[in-house]
Design a protein around this motif. Structure first.
Motif, PDB file in Angstrom:
ATOM      1  N   GLY A   9       0.783  -1.007  -0.327  1.00  0.00           N
ATOM      2  CA  GLY A   9      -0.125   0.016   0.039  1.00  0.00           C
ATOM      3  C   GLY A   9       1.107   0.781   0.540  1.00  0.00           C
ATOM      4  O   GLY A   9       2.153   1.484   0.127  1.00  0.00           O
ATOM      5  N   PRO A  10       0.674   2.888   0.071  1.00  0.00           N
ATOM      6  CA  PRO A  10       0.561   3.725   0.114  1.00  0.00           C
ATOM      7  C   PRO A  10       1.667   3.866   0.775  1.00  0.00           C
ATOM      8  O   PRO A  10       1.870   3.516   2.523  1.00  0.00           O
ATOM      9  CB  PRO A  10      -0.496   4.352  -0.300  1.00  0.00           C
ATOM     10  N   VAL A  11       2.692   4.704   1.328  1.00  0.00           N
ATOM     11  CA  VAL A  11       3.909   4.801   2.412  1.00  0.00           C
ATOM     12  C   VAL A  11       4.128   6.472   2.217  1.00  0.00           C
ATOM     13  O   VAL A  11       3.958   7.086   1.079  1.00  0.00           O
ATOM     14  CB  VAL A  11       5.104   4.491   1.838  1.00  0.00           C
ATOM     15  N   GLY A  12       3.652   7.191   3.336  1.00  0.00           N
ATOM     16  CA  GLY A  12       4.648   7.994   3.645  1.00  0.00           C
ATOM     17  C   GLY A  12       3.994   8.838   5.315  1.00  0.00           C
ATOM     18  O   GLY A  12       3.947   8.390   5.755  1.00  0.00           O
ATOM     19  N   ARG A  13       4.260  10.001   5.462  1.00  0.00           N
ATOM     20  CA  ARG A  13       4.101  11.358   6.342  1.00  0.00           C
ATOM     21  C   ARG A  13       2.962  11.957   5.845  1.00  0.00           C
ATOM     22  O   ARG A  13       3.685  12.976   5.379  1.00  0.00           O
ATOM     23  CB  ARG A  13       5.468  11.536   7.173  1.00  0.00           C
ATOM     24  N   LEU A  14       1.973  11.910   6.847  1.00  0.00           N
ATOM     25  CA  LEU A  14       1.242  13.334   6.651  1.00  0.00           C
ATOM     26  C   LEU A  14       0.805  13.983   7.328  1.00  0.00           C
ATOM     27  O   LEU A  14       0.806  13.484   8.572  1.00  0.00           O
ATOM     28  CB  LEU A  14      -0.189  12.722   5.571  1.00  0.00           C
ATOM     29  N   ARG A  15       1.625  15.236   7.515  1.00  0.00           N
ATOM     30  CA  ARG A  15       0.600  16.492   8.796  1.00  0.00           C
ATOM     31  C   ARG A  15      -0.630  17.226   8.614  1.00  0.00           C
ATOM     32  O   ARG A  15      -0.719  17.445   7.175  1.00  0.00           O
ATOM     33  CB  ARG A  15       1.990  17.628   8.618  1.00  0.00           C
ATOM     34  N   ILE A  16      -1.364  16.525   9.327  1.00  0.00           N
ATOM     35  CA  ILE A  16      -3.186  16.830   9.129  1.00  0.00           C
ATOM     36  C   ILE A  16      -3.060  18.264  10.314  1.00  0.00           C
ATOM     37  O   ILE A  16      -3.246  18.090  11.218  1.00  0.00           O
ATOM     38  CB  ILE A  16      -3.841  16.307   9.518  1.00  0.00           C
ATOM     39  N   ALA A  17      -3.533  19.512   9.409  1.00  0.00           N
ATOM     40  CA  ALA A  17      -3.199  20.297  10.399  1.00  0.00           C
ATOM     41  C   ALA A  17      -5.042  20.791  10.546  1.00  0.00           C
ATOM     42  O   ALA A  17      -5.951  20.876   9.753  1.00  0.00           O
ATOM     43  CB  ALA A  17      -3.475  21.937   9.747  1.00  0.00           C
ATOM     44  N   SER A  18      -5.618  21.265  12.316  1.00  0.00           N
ATOM     45  CA  SER A  18      -7.305  20.994  12.103  1.00  0.00           C
ATOM     46  C   SER A  18      -7.266  21.471  13.830  1.00  0.00           C
ATOM     47  O   SER A  18      -6.342  21.610  14.379  1.00  0.00           O
ATOM     48  CB  SER A  18      -8.244  19.667  12.132  1.00  0.00           C
ATOM     49  N   THR A  19      -8.616  21.996  13.934  1.00  0.00           N
ATOM     50  CA  THR A  19      -8.575  22.368  15.493  1.00  0.00           C
ATOM     51  C   THR A  19      -8.830  21.244  16.355  1.00  0.00           C
ATOM     52  O   THR A  19      -8.953  19.840  15.686  1.00  0.00           O
ATOM     53  CB  THR A  19     -10.159  22.763  15.204  1.00  0.00           C
ATOM     54  N   ASN A  20      -8.988  21.499  17.985  1.00  0.00           N
ATOM     55  CA  ASN A  20      -8.313  20.443  18.613  1.00  0.00           C
ATOM     56  C   ASN A  20      -9.809  19.136  18.284  1.00  0.00           C
ATOM     57  O   ASN A  20      -9.725  18.256  18.140  1.00  0.00           O
ATOM     58  CB  ASN A  20      -8.678  20.659  20.030  1.00  0.00           C
ATOM     59  N   ALA A  21     -10.513  20.044  18.522  1.00  0.00           N
ATOM     60  CA  ALA A  21     -12.607  19.565  18.240  1.00  0.00           C
ATOM     61  C   ALA A  21     -12.496  18.228  17.024  1.00  0.00           C
ATOM     62  O   ALA A  21     -12.788  17.143  17.613  1.00  0.00           O
ATOM     63  CB  ALA A  21     -13.443  20.560  18.305  1.00  0.00           C
ATOM     64  N   VAL A  22     -11.973  19.433  16.270  1.00  0.00           N
ATOM     65  CA  VAL A  22     -11.992  18.007  14.761  1.00  0.00           C
ATOM     66  C   VAL A  22     -11.280  16.716  15.028  1.00  0.00           C
ATOM     67  O   VAL A  22     -12.005  15.802  14.633  1.00  0.00           O
ATOM     68  CB  VAL A  22     -11.663  19.063  13.939  1.00  0.00           C
ATOM     69  N   ALA A  23      -9.884  16.854  15.385  1.00  0.00           N
ATOM     70  CA  ALA A  23      -8.803  15.834  15.573  1.00  0.00           C
ATOM     71  C   ALA A  23      -9.406  14.845  16.741  1.00  0.00           C
ATOM     72  O   ALA A  23      -9.075  14.010  16.244  1.00  0.00           O
ATOM     73  CB  ALA A  23      -7.682  16.651  15.896  1.00  0.00           C
ATOM     74  N   GLU A  24      -9.945  15.895  17.865  1.00  0.00           N
ATOM     75  CA  GLU A  24     -10.469  14.956  18.942  1.00  0.00           C
ATOM     76  C   GLU A  24     -11.154  13.402  19.135  1.00  0.00           C
ATOM     77  O   GLU A  24     -11.335  12.692  18.652  1.00  0.00           O
ATOM     78  CB  GLU A  24     -10.068  15.458  20.125  1.00  0.00           C
ATOM     79  N   GLU A  25     -12.610  14.438  18.469  1.00  0.00           N
ATOM     80  CA  GLU A  25     -13.830  13.890  18.014  1.00  0.00           C
ATOM     81  C   GLU A  25     -13.512  13.426  16.655  1.00  0.00           C
ATOM     82  O   GLU A  25     -15.077  12.569  16.696  1.00  0.00           O
ATOM     83  CB  GLU A  25     -14.413  15.305  18.511  1.00  0.00           C
ATOM     84  N   LEU A  26     -13.528  13.479  15.409  1.00  0.00           N
ATOM     85  CA  LEU A  26     -13.768  13.274  14.483  1.00  0.00           C
ATOM     86  C   LEU A  26     -12.922  12.263  13.482  1.00  0.00           C
ATOM     87  O   LEU A  26     -13.433  10.855  13.167  1.00  0.00           O
ATOM     88  CB  LEU A  26     -14.217  14.428  13.076  1.00  0.00           C
ATOM     89  N   LEU A  27     -11.607  12.781  14.184  1.00  0.00           N
ATOM     90  CA  LEU A  27     -10.724  11.614  13.526  1.00  0.00           C
ATOM     91  C   LEU A  27     -10.143  11.087  14.387  1.00  0.00           C
ATOM     92  O   LEU A  27      -9.652   9.617  13.682  1.00  0.00           O
ATOM     93  CB  LEU A  27      -9.402  13.165  13.037  1.00  0.00           C
ATOM     94  N   ALA A  28      -8.901  11.584  15.415  1.00  0.00           N
ATOM     95  CA  ALA A  28      -8.665  10.263  15.968  1.00  0.00           C
ATOM     96  C   ALA A  28      -9.184   8.985  16.747  1.00  0.00           C
ATOM     97  O   ALA A  28      -9.077   7.629  16.526  1.00  0.00           O
ATOM     98  CB  ALA A  28      -8.758  11.119  17.694  1.00  0.00           C
ATOM     99  N   PRO A  29     -10.626   8.987  16.693  1.00  0.00           N
ATOM    100  CA  PRO A  29     -11.271   7.436  17.143  1.00  0.00           C
ATOM    101  C   PRO A  29     -11.038   6.623  16.617  1.00  0.00           C
ATOM    102  O   PRO A  29     -11.265   5.313  16.378  1.00  0.00           O
ATOM    103  CB  PRO A  29     -13.039   8.051  17.291  1.00  0.00           C
ATOM    104  N   HIS A  30     -10.931   6.842  15.298  1.00  0.00           N
ATOM    105  CA  HIS A  30     -11.158   6.266  14.307  1.00  0.00           C
ATOM    106  C   HIS A  30      -9.479   6.146  13.319  1.00  0.00           C
ATOM    107  O   HIS A  30      -8.913   6.141  12.250  1.00  0.00           O
ATOM    108  CB  HIS A  30     -11.749   6.671  12.704  1.00  0.00           C
ATOM    109  N   ALA A  31      -9.120   6.638  13.514  1.00  0.00           N
ATOM    110  CA  ALA A  31      -7.328   6.650  13.089  1.00  0.00           C
ATOM    111  C   ALA A  31      -6.575   5.440  13.501  1.00  0.00           C
ATOM    112  O   ALA A  31      -5.735   5.311  12.699  1.00  0.00           O
ATOM    113  CB  ALA A  31      -6.789   8.021  14.463  1.00  0.00           C
ATOM    114  N   SER A  32      -6.798   5.040  15.029  1.00  0.00           N
ATOM    115  CA  SER A  32      -6.020   3.770  15.130  1.00  0.00           C
ATOM    116  C   SER A  32      -6.397   2.670  13.784  1.00  0.00           C
ATOM    117  O   SER A  32      -5.687   1.717  13.455  1.00  0.00           O
ATOM    118  CB  SER A  32      -6.305   3.602  16.954  1.00  0.00           C
ATOM    119  N   SER A  33      -7.746   2.237  13.286  1.00  0.00           N
ATOM    120  CA  SER A  33      -7.906   1.449  12.567  1.00  0.00           C
ATOM    121  C   SER A  33      -7.321   1.629  11.348  1.00  0.00           C
ATOM    122  O   SER A  33      -6.978   1.084  10.720  1.00  0.00           O
ATOM    123  CB  SER A  33      -9.639   1.305  12.456  1.00  0.00           C
ATOM    124  N   PHE A  34      -8.065   2.790  11.054  1.00  0.00           N
ATOM    125  CA  PHE A  34      -6.834   2.482   9.603  1.00  0.00           C
ATOM    126  C   PHE A  34      -5.697   3.034   9.435  1.00  0.00           C
ATOM    127  O   PHE A  34      -5.135   2.738   8.593  1.00  0.00           O
ATOM    128  CB  PHE A  34      -6.865   5.030   8.925  1.00  0.00           C
TER     129      PHE A  34
END
Length: 279
Positions: A87-112
């Motif tokens: 699969g794809p390889v890389g390091r991506l830097r995602i800028a967002s507000t705390n709320a978006v990162a913590e409540e929308l992205l982080a709960p699904h980041a481990s499985s991704f």
């Protein structure tokens, strides 16, 4: 120092002109000149002399290019490592507000990340918009549409907004939590202004502060849906859906638009917001 900058130095040395370097790297000639000028300013040395229409490397440039050659060898070695990863390889830097990162992205980041072992995500967060530049972030999630910039922008989705107030007001007029004046154009602030609240004594752009105030049953405020966990079930609070939603925008660095790692990450981010919109 950025690797793309170092590649520009090498290209100008090899081609002898900004135009040649531009064609080789497939970037605008004025961009080559502007970025090379910035590199020289940052280093405090002259890298090229103009001689008979050609760009001739100075001794400082030759010293820099010795290191560039070593780095190029390491880059090639890294590319070989990529080939061994599924699969794809890389390091991506995602800028967002705390709320978006913590409540929308982080709960699904481990499985991704588990499904894409070649990817690494770096979250850059703050209560407001994290500064987005080529040197600081690869992707950015913005709650306000930028007017312009050297990046690709697209609508990511929209977010439902809710006004919360205590059901029991026998203790007096609740404190109104509002946003700073520079956010007057957002739907949340316009709704609050239209209500002509009188006890406005909390001003913040941090939704976690607003949520904590609301949970005390002594304050009113507006929150995005992804920050409302636990509040809807609280019978001491009344929730009102705002007629307008909050648009969310995705910014992507132009040079990453076709990068496989970036595309996979963009699809994942979009899926998170689409799930929220359908809920």
């Amino acid at each position: 120092m950025n690797w793309d900058d170092l590649r520009i130095i090498a290209a100008v040395r090899d081609e002898g002109t900004y135009a040649g370097a531009s064609a080789r790297l497939r970037i605008d000639e004025t961009t080559v000149g502007r970025r090379l000028a910035r590199i020289q300013r940052d280093l405090g040395v002259l890298l090229f002399d103009a001689v008979d229409g050609q760009r001739r490397p100075t001794r400082h440039c030759e010293a820099v290019l010795e290191h560039v050659g070593v780095m190029a060898a390491h880059v090639a070695a890294i590319d070989r490592i990529k080939e061994s990863q599924p699969g794809p390889v890389g390091r991506l830097r995602i800028a967002s507000t705390n709320a978006v990162a913590e409540e929308l992205l982080a709960p699904h980041a481990s499985s991704f990340l588990r499904d894409h072992p070649g990817l690494t995500l770096q979250f850059l967060t703050s209560s407001g918009n994290v500064k987005f530049s080529r040197w600081q972030a690869d992707l950015a999630i913005r709650l306000r549409k930028p007017e312009k910039g050297d990046f690709t922008i697209s609508k990511l989705g929209d977010v439902r907004l809710y006004f919360f107030e205590p059901v029991d007001r026998t203790g007096g007029e609740p404190v109104a939590c509002v946003y700073p004046d520079e956010l007057d154009t957002i739907p949340e602030q316009q709704f609050l202004r239209a209500k002509r609240l009188t006890n406005v004594r909390c001003i913040t752009d941090n939704v976690r502060i607003i949520r904590t105030m609301i949970q005390s049953h002594q304050a009113v405020g507006v929150l995005p849906e992804h920050s409302c966990e636990g509040l809807f079930a609280d019978r001491s609070l009344r929730a009102t859906l705002l007629p307008r939603r909050r648009d969310v925008w995705l910014l992507v660095q132009n040079h990453l638009r076709r990068d496989p790692a970036t595309r996979v990450t963009i699809d994942w981010v979009r899926a998170r917001f689409q799930e929220t919109s359908r809920a």
